[in-house]
Design a protein around this motif. Structure first.
Motif, PDB file in Angstrom:
ATOM      1  N   PHE A  21       2.722  -6.120  -4.035  1.00  0.00           N
ATOM      2  CA  PHE A  21       3.721  -6.658  -3.112  1.00  0.00           C
ATOM      3  C   PHE A  21       4.429  -5.518  -2.382  1.00  0.00           C
ATOM      4  CE2 PHE A  21       8.172  -7.750  -2.298  1.00  0.00           C
ATOM      5  CZ  PHE A  21       7.986  -8.758  -1.360  1.00  0.00           C
ATOM      6  N   ILE A  22       4.884  -4.508  -3.134  1.00  0.00           N
ATOM      7  CA  ILE A  22       5.597  -3.384  -2.531  1.00  0.00           C
ATOM      8  C   ILE A  22       4.687  -2.625  -1.569  1.00  0.00           C
ATOM      9  CG2 ILE A  22       6.666  -1.145  -3.025  1.00  0.00           C
ATOM     10  CD1 ILE A  22       7.821  -2.443  -5.561  1.00  0.00           C
ATOM     11  N   PHE A  23       3.456  -2.371  -1.989  1.00  0.00           N
ATOM     12  CA  PHE A  23       2.512  -1.665  -1.133  1.00  0.00           C
ATOM     13  C   PHE A  23       2.245  -2.458   0.147  1.00  0.00           C
ATOM     14  CE2 PHE A  23      -1.857  -0.744   0.232  1.00  0.00           C
ATOM     15  CZ  PHE A  23      -1.719   0.603   0.522  1.00  0.00           C
ATOM     16  N   VAL A  27       3.121  -1.291   3.978  1.00  0.00           N
ATOM     17  CA  VAL A  27       2.083  -1.193   5.009  1.00  0.00           C
ATOM     18  C   VAL A  27       2.445  -2.064   6.206  1.00  0.00           C
ATOM     19  CG1 VAL A  27      -0.322  -1.789   5.538  1.00  0.00           C
ATOM     20  CG2 VAL A  27       0.226  -0.529   3.450  1.00  0.00           C
ATOM     21  N   LEU A  28       2.887  -3.270   5.950  1.00  0.00           N
ATOM     22  CA  LEU A  28       3.266  -4.190   7.024  1.00  0.00           C
ATOM     23  C   LEU A  28       4.419  -3.625   7.841  1.00  0.00           C
ATOM     24  CD1 LEU A  28       2.718  -6.954   8.270  1.00  0.00           C
ATOM     25  CD2 LEU A  28       4.378  -7.903   6.689  1.00  0.00           C
ATOM     26  N   ALA A  29       5.425  -3.083   7.154  1.00  0.00           N
ATOM     27  CA  ALA A  29       6.572  -2.497   7.860  1.00  0.00           C
ATOM     28  C   ALA A  29       6.144  -1.304   8.702  1.00  0.00           C
ATOM     29  CB  ALA A  29       7.640  -2.086   6.858  1.00  0.00           C
ATOM     30  N   PHE A  36       5.791  -1.416  17.468  1.00  0.00           N
ATOM     31  CA  PHE A  36       6.963  -1.528  18.337  1.00  0.00           C
ATOM     32  C   PHE A  36       7.172  -0.232  19.104  1.00  0.00           C
ATOM     33  CE2 PHE A  36      11.545  -0.872  18.952  1.00  0.00           C
ATOM     34  CZ  PHE A  36      11.794  -1.915  19.815  1.00  0.00           C
ATOM     35  N   VAL A  37       7.171   0.900  18.379  1.00  0.00           N
ATOM     36  CA  VAL A  37       7.373   2.190  19.015  1.00  0.00           C
ATOM     37  C   VAL A  37       6.216   2.500  19.956  1.00  0.00           C
ATOM     38  CG1 VAL A  37       7.552   4.671  18.588  1.00  0.00           C
ATOM     39  CG2 VAL A  37       8.824   3.066  17.170  1.00  0.00           C
ATOM     40  N   GLY A  38       4.995   2.184  19.534  1.00  0.00           N
ATOM     41  CA  GLY A  38       3.835   2.414  20.390  1.00  0.00           C
ATOM     42  C   GLY A  38       3.936   1.624  21.684  1.00  0.00           C
ATOM     43  N   GLY A  39       4.383   0.395  21.583  1.00  0.00           N
ATOM     44  CA  GLY A  39       4.554  -0.427  22.771  1.00  0.00           C
ATOM     45  C   GLY A  39       5.620   0.137  23.689  1.00  0.00           C
TER      46      GLY A  39
END
Length: 187
Positions: A21-23, A27-29, A36-39
């Motif tokens: 779950f933590i991993f 990864v999702l975050a 977001f930053v790439g966009g």
């Protein structure tokens, strides 16, 4: 008296399900932030690479901005943000900037008389200085729902008063500084 109760192994705080779950969350975050930053940077780099705005158009905008503000040095990043905002509002802004620069060169109009001259002789261009100046001095391009903040403490209205007035939203002293009554001298 000893009670024989079945002992269960202590639960591990990092059982496989929790680790997964933590991993997975990490990864999702990471991908979410990277996307977001790439966009954001893709949008910025598309404009910066001149998606219909040339270096000559930007140089003309800087020249007009320096003329209007009377400042020989202006922040280039803020200028790019202002020009991009103006261009988003009106795709013909580069043409208007060039026309105003030509008008100023031909007429030798001083900056403090430009608005009146444009109002009387070039009404189609008269609105642009009224959009450029607030962008530089207030740090906001556009108005209403389309307003976009491009600068705050770098806005040109703050440096002249920085020694006297504290910028809004910044504390003037320690928390609760205003609660202590002033010390009066009884002489």
């Amino acid at each position: 008296m000893s009670t024989n109760t079945p002992q269960t192994p202590p639960s591990s705080s990092f059982a496989p399900a929790r680790r997964q779950f933590i991993f997975g969350t990490a990864v999702l975050a990471t991908f979410g932030v990277a996307g977001f930053v790439g966009g954001m940077s893709a949008r910025h780099s598309a404009w910066a690479q001149g998606s219909t705005v040339s270096d000559a158009d930007f140089a003309a905008f800087m020249h007009l901005s320096q003329y209007l503000t009377g400042k020989t040095t202006l922040d280039v990043e803020i200028a790019r943000a202002i020009f991009a905002g103006l261009h988003d509002e009106d795709a013909n802004v580069a043409t208007q900037v060039a026309q105003i620069n030509d008008f100023v060169a031909r007429s030798k109009t001083p900056a403090n008389a430009l608005q009146a001259a444009l109002d009387s002789t070039q009404p189609a261009l008269a609105g642009l200085p009224k959009r450029i100046m607030p962008a530089w001095y207030l740090g906001v391009v556009g108005s209403g729902k389309k307003a976009r903040t491009v600068a705050y403490e770098q806005a040109l209205m703050y440096p002249p008063i920085a020694d006297v007035i504290v910028m809004p939203s910044y504390a003037r002293g320690a928390p609760g500084y205003w609660a202590q009554p002033p010390h009066l001298s009884h002489s």
